[in-house]
Design a protein around this motif. Structure first.
Motif, PDB file in Angstrom:
ATOM      1  N   ASN A 241       0.803  -1.230   0.000  1.00 20.77           N
ATOM      2  CA  ASN A 241       0.000   0.000   0.000  1.00 20.77           C
ATOM      3  C   ASN A 241       0.834   1.277   0.000  1.00 20.77           C
ATOM      4  O   ASN A 241       0.291   2.375   0.007  1.00 20.77           O
ATOM      5  CB  ASN A 241      -0.908   0.034   1.234  1.00 20.77           C
ATOM      6  CG  ASN A 241      -1.818  -1.162   1.273  1.00 20.77           C
ATOM      7  OD1 ASN A 241      -2.271  -1.637   0.230  1.00 20.77           O
ATOM      8  ND2 ASN A 241      -2.071  -1.676   2.470  1.00 20.77           N
ATOM      9  N   CYS A 242       2.148   1.119   0.063  1.00 17.42           N
ATOM     10  CA  CYS A 242       2.986   2.313   0.129  1.00 17.42           C
ATOM     11  C   CYS A 242       2.990   2.965  -1.245  1.00 17.42           C
ATOM     12  O   CYS A 242       3.260   2.314  -2.251  1.00 17.42           O
ATOM     13  CB  CYS A 242       4.406   1.945   0.566  1.00 17.42           C
ATOM     14  SG  CYS A 242       5.364   3.402   0.975  1.00 17.42           S
ATOM     15  N   ARG A 243       2.671   4.272  -1.267  1.00 20.69           N
ATOM     16  CA  ARG A 243       2.501   4.879  -2.598  1.00 20.69           C
ATOM     17  C   ARG A 243       3.802   5.377  -3.205  1.00 20.69           C
ATOM     18  O   ARG A 243       3.821   5.855  -4.332  1.00 20.69           O
ATOM     19  CB  ARG A 243       1.440   5.979  -2.558  1.00 20.69           C
ATOM     20  CG  ARG A 243       1.659   7.063  -1.551  1.00 20.69           C
ATOM     21  CD  ARG A 243       0.354   7.860  -1.402  1.00 20.69           C
ATOM     22  NE  ARG A 243       0.402   8.783  -0.287  1.00 20.69           N
ATOM     23  CZ  ARG A 243       0.797  10.045  -0.398  1.00 20.69           C
ATOM     24  NH1 ARG A 243       1.176  10.527  -1.558  1.00 20.69           N
ATOM     25  NH2 ARG A 243       0.814  10.827   0.669  1.00 20.69           N
ATOM     26  N   ASP A 246      10.108   2.432  -4.517  1.00 15.57           N
ATOM     27  CA  ASP A 246      11.410   2.299  -3.858  1.00 15.57           C
ATOM     28  C   ASP A 246      11.458   2.988  -2.493  1.00 15.57           C
ATOM     29  O   ASP A 246      12.477   3.528  -2.096  1.00 15.57           O
ATOM     30  CB  ASP A 246      12.543   2.865  -4.739  1.00 15.57           C
ATOM     31  CG  ASP A 246      12.624   2.141  -6.064  1.00 15.57           C
ATOM     32  OD1 ASP A 246      12.337   0.923  -6.101  1.00 15.57           O
ATOM     33  OD2 ASP A 246      12.964   2.801  -7.063  1.00 15.57           O
ATOM     34  N   CYS A 247      10.309   3.005  -1.794  1.00 17.57           N
ATOM     35  CA  CYS A 247      10.278   3.664  -0.487  1.00 17.57           C
ATOM     36  C   CYS A 247      11.112   2.875   0.500  1.00 17.57           C
ATOM     37  O   CYS A 247      11.075   1.647   0.516  1.00 17.57           O
ATOM     38  CB  CYS A 247       8.835   3.752   0.012  1.00 17.57           C
ATOM     39  SG  CYS A 247       8.690   4.606   1.587  1.00 17.57           S
ATOM     40  N   ARG A 248      11.885   3.583   1.330  1.00 14.90           N
ATOM     41  CA  ARG A 248      12.681   2.884   2.349  1.00 14.90           C
ATOM     42  C   ARG A 248      11.911   2.809   3.664  1.00 14.90           C
ATOM     43  O   ARG A 248      12.409   2.279   4.644  1.00 14.90           O
ATOM     44  CB  ARG A 248      14.029   3.584   2.526  1.00 14.90           C
ATOM     45  CG  ARG A 248      14.798   3.615   1.195  1.00 14.90           C
ATOM     46  CD  ARG A 248      16.088   4.390   1.325  1.00 14.90           C
ATOM     47  NE  ARG A 248      17.082   3.623   2.055  1.00 14.90           N
ATOM     48  CZ  ARG A 248      18.125   4.156   2.686  1.00 14.90           C
ATOM     49  NH1 ARG A 248      18.294   5.467   2.697  1.00 14.90           N
ATOM     50  NH2 ARG A 248      18.994   3.399   3.307  1.00 14.90           N
ATOM     51  N   HIS A 249      10.728   3.379   3.703  1.00 15.52           N
ATOM     52  CA  HIS A 249       9.829   3.307   4.868  1.00 15.52           C
ATOM     53  C   HIS A 249      10.437   3.960   6.121  1.00 15.52           C
ATOM     54  O   HIS A 249      10.118   3.586   7.237  1.00 15.52           O
ATOM     55  CB  HIS A 249       9.427   1.867   5.186  1.00 15.52           C
ATOM     56  CG  HIS A 249       9.041   1.060   3.975  1.00 15.52           C
ATOM     57  ND1 HIS A 249       8.117   1.491   3.055  1.00 15.52           N
ATOM     58  CD2 HIS A 249       9.486  -0.146   3.542  1.00 15.52           C
ATOM     59  CE1 HIS A 249       7.990   0.572   2.094  1.00 15.52           C
ATOM     60  NE2 HIS A 249       8.819  -0.417   2.363  1.00 15.52           N
ATOM     61  N   LEU A 250      11.353   4.913   5.907  1.00 21.13           N
ATOM     62  CA  LEU A 250      12.023   5.524   7.058  1.00 21.13           C
ATOM     63  C   LEU A 250      11.326   6.800   7.519  1.00 21.13           C
ATOM     64  O   LEU A 250      11.590   7.286   8.608  1.00 21.13           O
ATOM     65  CB  LEU A 250      13.493   5.810   6.721  1.00 21.13           C
ATOM     66  CG  LEU A 250      14.319   4.559   6.367  1.00 21.13           C
ATOM     67  CD1 LEU A 250      15.737   4.945   5.959  1.00 21.13           C
ATOM     68  CD2 LEU A 250      14.344   3.576   7.535  1.00 21.13           C
ATOM     69  N   GLY A 254       3.254   9.955   4.347  1.00 20.02           N
ATOM     70  CA  GLY A 254       2.683   9.270   3.189  1.00 20.02           C
ATOM     71  C   GLY A 254       3.065   7.816   3.060  1.00 20.02           C
ATOM     72  O   GLY A 254       2.540   7.104   2.211  1.00 20.02           O
ATOM     73  N   CYS A 255       3.984   7.320   3.893  1.00 17.38           N
ATOM     74  CA  CYS A 255       4.417   5.926   3.800  1.00 17.38           C
ATOM     75  C   CYS A 255       3.409   5.045   4.533  1.00 17.38           C
ATOM     76  O   CYS A 255       2.945   5.377   5.625  1.00 17.38           O
ATOM     77  CB  CYS A 255       5.811   5.780   4.403  1.00 17.38           C
ATOM     78  SG  CYS A 255       6.343   4.065   4.609  1.00 17.38           S
ATOM     79  N   ALA A 256       3.074   3.922   3.929  1.00 13.59           N
ATOM     80  CA  ALA A 256       2.071   3.038   4.528  1.00 13.59           C
ATOM     81  C   ALA A 256       2.671   2.086   5.560  1.00 13.59           C
ATOM     82  O   ALA A 256       1.953   1.465   6.330  1.00 13.59           O
ATOM     83  CB  ALA A 256       1.373   2.237   3.429  1.00 13.59           C
ATOM     84  N   VAL A 257       3.985   1.968   5.542  1.00 12.29           N
ATOM     85  CA  VAL A 257       4.642   1.022   6.453  1.00 12.29           C
ATOM     86  C   VAL A 257       5.044   1.697   7.756  1.00 12.29           C
ATOM     87  O   VAL A 257       4.788   1.178   8.861  1.00 12.29           O
ATOM     88  CB  VAL A 257       5.904   0.405   5.780  1.00 12.29           C
ATOM     89  CG1 VAL A 257       6.720  -0.385   6.782  1.00 12.29           C
ATOM     90  CG2 VAL A 257       5.494  -0.474   4.604  1.00 12.29           C
ATOM     91  N   ASN A 258       5.683   2.852   7.638  1.00 12.44           N
ATOM     92  CA  ASN A 258       6.300   3.486   8.802  1.00 12.44           C
ATOM     93  C   ASN A 258       5.389   3.620  10.018  1.00 12.44           C
ATOM     94  O   ASN A 258       5.810   3.320  11.137  1.00 12.44           O
ATOM     95  CB  ASN A 258       6.903   4.833   8.383  1.00 12.44           C
ATOM     96  CG  ASN A 258       7.858   5.357   9.423  1.00 12.44           C
ATOM     97  OD1 ASN A 258       7.447   5.961  10.404  1.00 12.44           O
ATOM     98  ND2 ASN A 258       9.145   5.078   9.217  1.00 12.44           N
TER      99      ASN A 258
HETATM  100 ZN    ZN Z   1       7.040   3.294   2.570  1.00 15.64          ZN
END
Ligand code: ZN
Ligand code: GDP
Length: 276
Positions: A241-243, A246-250, A254-258
């Motif tokens: 779901n992260c939009r 190449d998101c590092r989720h840091l 807007g990051c779906a993981v962090n």
């Molecule tokens: Zn992310």
């Protein structure tokens, strides 16, 4: 156990020392390896290492070469104490990643519950159980807890890892009847008294533990962040779901993981992604 040019081998009910043929492919041999051996003259010689089902590895130093530590263990028992030394969740997370990468099933074992504060214990137990990890909490000196771990091992091979002082030797002694300081296994076969090499020791009633108490801290070998993400249930859950590509989720913007990380898990993930 592997000690330099020789290894202690069990074959059916026999236990003996064998020389490792230096031409054996895939060396170094490590504790837990399954081998082929033959009799040459009056000695037994190991000539082949069978394919490994699982492998716990570490790197020598931060960017050093990979070194295998334990082969073919089914479970990675991550031992942490709830009190003296205090638990280090980021270390638990590193071990969880090491277990994932090496295909060992992780089990978190929290010791010294007799000394622990509920305020330290409960959030930790809750955090890891809510992520789906198996967590056992107890006092290593209590028989009921040792029996609980024995039932968890259930005839399989468990590698015990964790910081010094958390209770690994105590648990090993209670589970196996073998005191690492005394080196009963080496006494049995007239071997050396080295206590730093990890040993795989049979449990009373079946199964094995691999005692890594002599192995200094586990540095993870260089990791693929894809593998690290696979070891974090939060990443597995949120990354689709992260939009950002190449998101590092840091960052949480807007990051779906962090936002799924607890503070300690966010920190351990950040360290794995960027270095300490
Ligand atoms: Zn992310
Ligand atoms: P290791 O370095 O991980 O092998 O840890 P040890 O087994 O040597 O334990 C370190 C110290 O903690 C020893 O003095 C043990 O008796 C003590 N210890 C281990 N487990 C427990 C526990 O569950 N409760 C308490 N109170 N002490 C423990």
């Amino acid at each position: 156990r592997v000690s330099g040019p020789t290894a202690t081998v069990t074959h059916d009910d026999a236990i003996f020392e064998a020389r490792i043929d230096p031409r054996t492919p895939g060396r170094p041999l490590v504790v837990g390896d399954r081998v082929e051996w033959r009799v040459v003259g009056d000695e037994r010689v190991i000539t082949a290492i069978l394919p490994r089902q699982t492998l716990l590895e570490r790197a020598h130093g931060l960017d050093g070469p990979r070194r295998p530590i334990v082969a073919n263990a089914d479970l990675l028992m991550i031992v942490e104490s709830l009190h003296s030394p205090p638990p280090r969740p980021t270390l638990i997370d590193r071990y969880l990643v090491a277990g994932h990468v090496g295909q060992l099933t992780p089990v978190i074992v929290l010791t010294k519950s007799d000394l622990a504060d509920a305020a330290v214990r409960d959030p930790l137990v809750e955090l890891y159980r809510s992520l789906g990890f198996e967590v056992h909490v107890g006092c290593a000196k209590e028989e009921a807890f040792v029996e609980e771990l024995r039932a968890t091992i259930d005839g399989r091979v468990a590698a015990l890892v964790g910081q010094s002082g958390v209770g690994k030797s105590t648990l090993t002694r209670r589970l196996t009847g073998v005191d690492r300081a005394v080196g009963a296994v080496s006494d049995l076969i007239g071997g050396r008294h080295t206590t730093s090499d990890p040993r795989q020791i049979p449990l009373i009633g079946g199964g094995w533990v691999v005692d890594t108490a002599g192995v200094r801290s586990l540095f993870l070998p260089p990791l693929d962040m894809e593998d690290v993400g696979d070891a974090y249930p939060e990443v597995r859950e949120g990354r689709a779901n992260c939009r950002f590509r190449d998101c590092r989720h840091l960052d949480d913007a807007g990051c779906a993981v962090n936002p799924l990380f607890s503070p300690s898990r966010r920190e351990s993930y950040r360290i794995l992604a960027t270095g300490p």
